[in-house]
Design an enzyme around this catalytic site. Structure first.
Site, mmCIF file in Angstrom:
data_model
loop_
_atom_site.group_PDB
_atom_site.id
_atom_site.type_symbol
_atom_site.label_atom_id
_atom_site.label_comp_id
_atom_site.label_asym_id
_atom_site.label_seq_id
_atom_site.Cartn_x
_atom_site.Cartn_y
_atom_site.Cartn_z
ATOM 1 C CB SER A 1 22.689 -23.127 -27.135
ATOM 2 O OG SER A 1 22.737 -22.632 -25.805
ATOM 3 C CE1 TYR B 1 17.388 -24.461 -26.270
ATOM 4 C CE2 TYR B 1 19.427 -24.244 -25.030
ATOM 5 C CZ TYR B 1 18.561 -23.783 -26.005
ATOM 6 O OH TYR B 1 18.879 -22.648 -26.714
#
Length: 260
Positions: free
Chosen positions: A142, A155
């Site tokens: 990401s 995350y």
């Protein structure tokens, strides 16, 4: 066709980004295992993609946090198609909260899916890749592999960790012809991201429009979401790349949100 008859496993592929990658691979002639917790949805996706050709797909039940389930799923693919050429470790979730309020069980759950899942699927596929002296491992990172954002401690930690894992895979796999890469998308408007909009609005005390305009797209050059198709094209680039020249590298796909 760039992936003609290549055997690919894509986790979390019944829908969203995983489905988009699988669709792109099938269009390039690949044989794709749609690995997902939801076998029914995986089988339906596989049936739909096979109908489009020229490649084919089939559904495989896989809980990426369960070593036995991962090993059984990979074994089923090998039994059907004889090996594994490409792994795309894509399965993931998102849980947002402030660090002081972040439940430890949620922390462990998120890290297990992203990090344990990438490790276990890689561990299961690599012996088959080593045996044939070739393979591509693609981990779904990401922009948060490079950047940090409030409310996303687990995350961000997980996505940073995938960079390190890919680099180790690249070092260990080089003599066996196995390479590894990380795709780092910006915000892609999947159900996972759409779920975050009201959650972040509530936590940050701002409107949902502000979450989209300021938080999600504020640093892009064109106020555009990254698309599933954008990510799938990068997955195809890494899967089909003919040499080790790009091994260990990550590629940000974010409309300019993060620039290396």
């Amino acid at each position: 066709m760039k992936l003609k008859d290549k055997v690919c496993i894509v986790t979390g592929a019944a829908r969203g980004i995983g489905e988009g990658i699988a669709r792109r691979f099938v269009a390039e002639g690949a044989r794709v295992a749609i690995a997902d917790l939801d076998l029914g949805a995986a089988s339906e996706t596989a049936k739909r993609l096979t109908a489009t050709g020229p490649g084919s797909a089939f559904g495989v039940a896989m809980n990426v946090t369960d070593e036995d389930a991962v090993n059984a799923g990979v074994a089923a693919v090998v039994a059907k198609w004889g090996g594994v050429d490409v792994l795309v470790s894509n399965a993931g979730i998102q849980i947002v909260d402030k660090i002081e309020d972040y439940a430890f069980k949620d922390w462990k759950k998120l890290l297990a899916i992203h990090l344990d899942g990438a490790f276990l699927t890689t561990k299961a596929c690599i012996p088959h890749m080593y045996r044939q002296k070739s393979g591509s491992v693609i981990l779904m990172g990401s922009v948060h592999s490079k950047e940090a954002s409030p409310l996303k401690s687990a995350y961000v930690t997980a996505k940073h960790g995938l960079l390190g894992l890919a680099r180790v895979i690249s070092k260990e796999g080089a003599e066996h012809g196995v390479r590894a890469n990380v795709i780092c998308p910006g915000f892609v408007k999947t159900p996972l991201v759409e779920k975050q909009i009201p959650e972040q609005a509530k936590e940050l005390g701002i409107s949902e429009d502000e979450v989209v305009d300021r938080i999600m797209l504020g640093e892009t050059v064109d106020k555009e979401f990254t698309t599933i198709e954008d990510v799938a094209e990068v997955a195809l680039l890494f899967a089909a790349f003919p040499t080790n020249a790009l091994t260990g590298q990550s590629l940000v796909v974010s409309h300019g949100w993060h620039m290396d």
